[in-house]
Design an enzyme around this catalytic site. Structure first.
Site, mmCIF file in Angstrom:
data_model
loop_
_atom_site.group_PDB
_atom_site.id
_atom_site.type_symbol
_atom_site.label_atom_id
_atom_site.label_comp_id
_atom_site.label_asym_id
_atom_site.label_seq_id
_atom_site.Cartn_x
_atom_site.Cartn_y
_atom_site.Cartn_z
ATOM 1 N N GLY A 4 27.540 -7.604 -27.635
ATOM 2 C CA GLY A 4 28.348 -8.422 -28.530
ATOM 3 C C GLY A 4 29.823 -8.412 -28.209
ATOM 4 O O GLY A 4 30.584 -9.245 -28.707
ATOM 5 N N ARG A 5 30.239 -7.468 -27.382
ATOM 6 C CA ARG A 5 31.661 -7.413 -26.987
ATOM 7 C C ARG A 5 31.801 -6.856 -25.580
ATOM 8 O O ARG A 5 32.773 -6.155 -25.281
ATOM 9 C CB ARG A 5 32.458 -6.576 -27.986
ATOM 10 C CG ARG A 5 31.928 -5.172 -28.218
ATOM 11 C CD ARG A 5 32.787 -4.428 -29.207
ATOM 12 N NE ARG A 5 32.325 -3.057 -29.391
ATOM 13 C CZ ARG A 5 33.131 -2.026 -29.596
ATOM 14 N NH1 ARG A 5 34.424 -2.196 -29.618
ATOM 15 N NH2 ARG A 5 32.645 -0.819 -29.782
ATOM 16 N N LYS A 32 34.253 -3.818 -21.582
ATOM 17 C CA LYS A 32 33.890 -3.632 -22.989
ATOM 18 C C LYS A 32 35.109 -3.960 -23.856
ATOM 19 O O LYS A 32 36.169 -3.351 -23.712
ATOM 20 C CB LYS A 32 33.435 -2.189 -23.229
ATOM 21 C CG LYS A 32 32.918 -1.911 -24.617
ATOM 22 C CD LYS A 32 32.400 -0.477 -24.699
ATOM 23 C CE LYS A 32 31.907 -0.136 -26.097
ATOM 24 N NZ LYS A 32 31.445 1.271 -26.179
ATOM 25 N N GLY A 48 34.220 -9.694 -30.820
ATOM 26 C CA GLY A 48 33.977 -9.317 -29.437
ATOM 27 C C GLY A 48 35.061 -8.464 -28.810
ATOM 28 O O GLY A 48 35.063 -8.226 -27.602
ATOM 29 N N ARG A 80 33.786 -0.040 -17.956
ATOM 30 C CA ARG A 80 32.787 1.026 -17.991
ATOM 31 C C ARG A 80 31.839 0.896 -16.801
ATOM 32 O O ARG A 80 31.428 -0.214 -16.439
ATOM 33 C CB ARG A 80 32.000 0.962 -19.305
ATOM 34 C CG ARG A 80 30.970 2.041 -19.456
ATOM 35 C CD ARG A 80 30.510 2.159 -20.882
ATOM 36 N NE ARG A 80 29.675 1.034 -21.303
ATOM 37 C CZ ARG A 80 29.156 0.920 -22.526
ATOM 38 N NH1 ARG A 80 29.410 1.841 -23.441
ATOM 39 N NH2 ARG A 80 28.419 -0.115 -22.849
ATOM 40 N N ASP A 89 19.031 1.180 -29.167
ATOM 41 C CA ASP A 89 19.864 0.322 -28.315
ATOM 42 C C ASP A 89 20.985 1.106 -27.650
ATOM 43 O O ASP A 89 21.717 0.549 -26.819
ATOM 44 C CB ASP A 89 20.438 -0.852 -29.124
ATOM 45 C CG ASP A 89 21.235 -0.399 -30.339
ATOM 46 O OD1 ASP A 89 20.619 0.198 -31.239
ATOM 47 O OD2 ASP A 89 22.448 -0.639 -30.389
ATOM 48 N N ASN A 90 21.112 2.388 -27.983
ATOM 49 C CA ASN A 90 22.103 3.257 -27.345
ATOM 50 C C ASN A 90 21.448 4.309 -26.460
ATOM 51 O O ASN A 90 22.074 5.320 -26.138
ATOM 52 C CB ASN A 90 22.966 3.950 -28.406
ATOM 53 C CG ASN A 90 23.838 2.981 -29.179
ATOM 54 O OD1 ASN A 90 24.163 1.911 -28.686
ATOM 55 N ND2 ASN A 90 24.211 3.350 -30.388
ATOM 56 N N ASP A 128 27.524 4.664 -24.779
ATOM 57 C CA ASP A 128 28.024 4.198 -26.077
ATOM 58 C C ASP A 128 28.660 5.315 -26.892
ATOM 59 O O ASP A 128 28.083 5.824 -27.841
ATOM 60 C CB ASP A 128 26.923 3.484 -26.855
ATOM 61 C CG ASP A 128 26.560 2.151 -26.226
ATOM 62 O OD1 ASP A 128 27.465 1.490 -25.698
ATOM 63 O OD2 ASP A 128 25.383 1.781 -26.226
#
Length: 466
Positions: A85-86, A106, A119, A169, A241-242, A251
């Site tokens: 999302g970002r 990121k 974002g 990243r 999701d992490n 994350d």
């Protein structure tokens, strides 16, 4: 700036991502660039284009910018579509060590997966991730890394108005358990198979198929969490999701290292019920692997047999983690070959630490000196334990390699962020130098970074930044 991109994820089915460039920013200014990592990737960080590229204003030749889609369980609740999302992945680079890595921006602007968000990232979380991820690398923990950080010259609106920033990243990949869950939930077996083949070829080339892949991811994840535990690290948001399929820490949101030890320590302001507390991390690790196993079942020809096989694999997670935990904590006590009988020795020390409010890092770093005794209120009880430990003939050299002198103390991180908001990055650079030499002997310059916080400096809550 020339970057030797060699992109593979962008060649997968297009429904796995959205191809799109980052959103340009107003006035990008470079805060930091990681010379060692840049050399590994073959990236010229001294290029005059560096700030523009790391801000997303210039897309370098050969890049294939995209935002990945995935799903996930967030605090146990299923969310069928998440995604970058970002963040925008610029592409992949094969380093001088032969390892393929993603380069991702990121905080680079909205994507179709932003869920009405802007974002963007503000400066605080960018500086935190830079410091903590590089500290984790120096501590020997598999992790994403920071290649660069820039300010954007634009405000970011959260509970206040903050300066905007972007972190570059680097990861062996940004594929998550949630990536597999996304396609499994949609019954998209074709995409699920393509993703599985990609992950096996990229990360687990000796895996014969989904069952082998599951076994090897479980092994990496069990070992990773054991490393976290041995350092007093609390991830804070162990949502599926992490969870990196490559077995790296990913994350860094409301993460933190403990000062005073207590097994139920929670820092994350969004973890209101302690789901991801320090001692809960191994159990959540097994739960996350169960979700990964479930996502792989559609690839198997015999569903019932797959459920049995995968269940057995997930049930091996606790034993695998405990073996790694014993190895890591055994080394912290100077035991090169710890045995099952040493589990009680380790746990008895942790119980004393929790009862007396001992500092986690200092206790282990000082075990070979009289200073360790000062961490305890009941010093007689510690003396009894210490005698038991001495009878095991600990190896002090091994202890020095396993017990850092310096971690990213929460109060130091917060002070560095506060200074950064005022445009002063000297504390950031000084802290970065200190935490990337965690096992070095303390000097007059670094001793202050090892100091535990005073009561009024102690950080009780950490925040995600989104």
């Amino acid at each position: 700036m020339r970057i030797a991109f060699d992109n593979s994820y962008a060649k997968l089915p297009s429904r796995m991502f959205t191809a799109m460039p980052p959103t340009p920013v107003d006035t990008p200014t470079l805060i930091a660039a990681n010379a060692d990592l840049a050399a590994l990737l073959g990236v010229d960080i001294d290029s005059p284009e560096a700030a523009s590229i790391f801000a997303g204003n210039t897309v370098p030749d050969g890049a294939a910018p995209l935002a990945q889609v995935y799903a996930g369980h967030q605090f146990g609740n299923w969310n069928p579509q998440l995604g970058d999302g970002r963040a925008i992945m610029l592409g992949e680079v094969v380093g001088t060590d032969g390892i393929r890595r993603d380069i991702q921006l990121k905080g680079s602007g909205p994507t179709p997966y932003s869920r009405q968000g802007d974002g963007r990232a503000w400066l605080g979380p960018v500086l935190r991730e830079y410091i903590v991820s590089e500290a984790m690398h120096a501590l020997g923990v598999p992790t994403t890394r920071a290649l660069a950080a820039v300010t954007t010259g634009e405000p970011v609106y959260r509970e206040d108005v903050f300066p905007g920033a972007i972190i570059t990243r680097v990861a062996q990949s940004h594929i998550r358990v949630g990536t597999f869950q996304y396609f499994a939930a949609r019954g998209d077996v074709e995409a699920l198979q393509a993703l599985t083949d990609h992950v096996i070829a990229r990360h687990y080339p000796d895996a014969a198929g989904p069952a082998d892949l599951l076994d090897q991811v479980i092994a990496r994840y069990a070992a990773l969490i054991a490393r976290w535990m041995s350092l007093g690290f609390i991830h804070g948001v162990m949502n599926t999701d992490n969870v990196s399929i490559a077995g790296e820490t990913i994350d860094y949101g409301p993460c933190a290292f403990m000062d005073v030890f207590h097994p139920q320590t929670v820092f994350s302001a969004i973890d209101q019920f302690g789901r991801y507390a320090y001692m809960n991390q191994p159990g959540i690790g097994a739960w996350n692997m169960a979700q990964f196993a479930t996502a792989l079942i559609p690839l198997m020809s015999d569903r019932e047999e797959a459920i049995t096989t995968f269940t057995e694999a997930v049930h091996r997670f606790p034993d695998m983690h405990e073996a790694e935990w014993l190895k890591r904590f055994g080394a912290k006590l100077g035991l090169a070959a710890p045995s099952a009988k040493d589990v009680s020795l380790i746990n008895d020390l942790l119980d004393l630490m929790a009862r007396d409010g001992a500092d986690f890092t200092h206790t282990f770093a000082q075990l070979g000196s009289e200073k360790a005794r000062d961490q305890f209120l009941d010093r007689d009880a510690f003396d009894v334990w210490h005698l038991r430990w001495q009878r095991r003939d600990p190896d002090t050299a091994l202890m020095a390699q396993a017990n850092p002198q310096i971690i990213p103390r929460n109060h130091r991180v917060e002070a560095m962020i506060t200074a950064g908001r005022e445009g002063d990055y000297a504390p950031f650079h000084a802290l970065l130098r200190a935490v990337t030499q965690p096992y070095a002997a303390l000097t007059d310059d670094t001793a202050k970074y090892a100091r535990a916080p005073t009561d009024d400096e102690r950080v009780q809550r950490t925040f995600c930044g989104t």
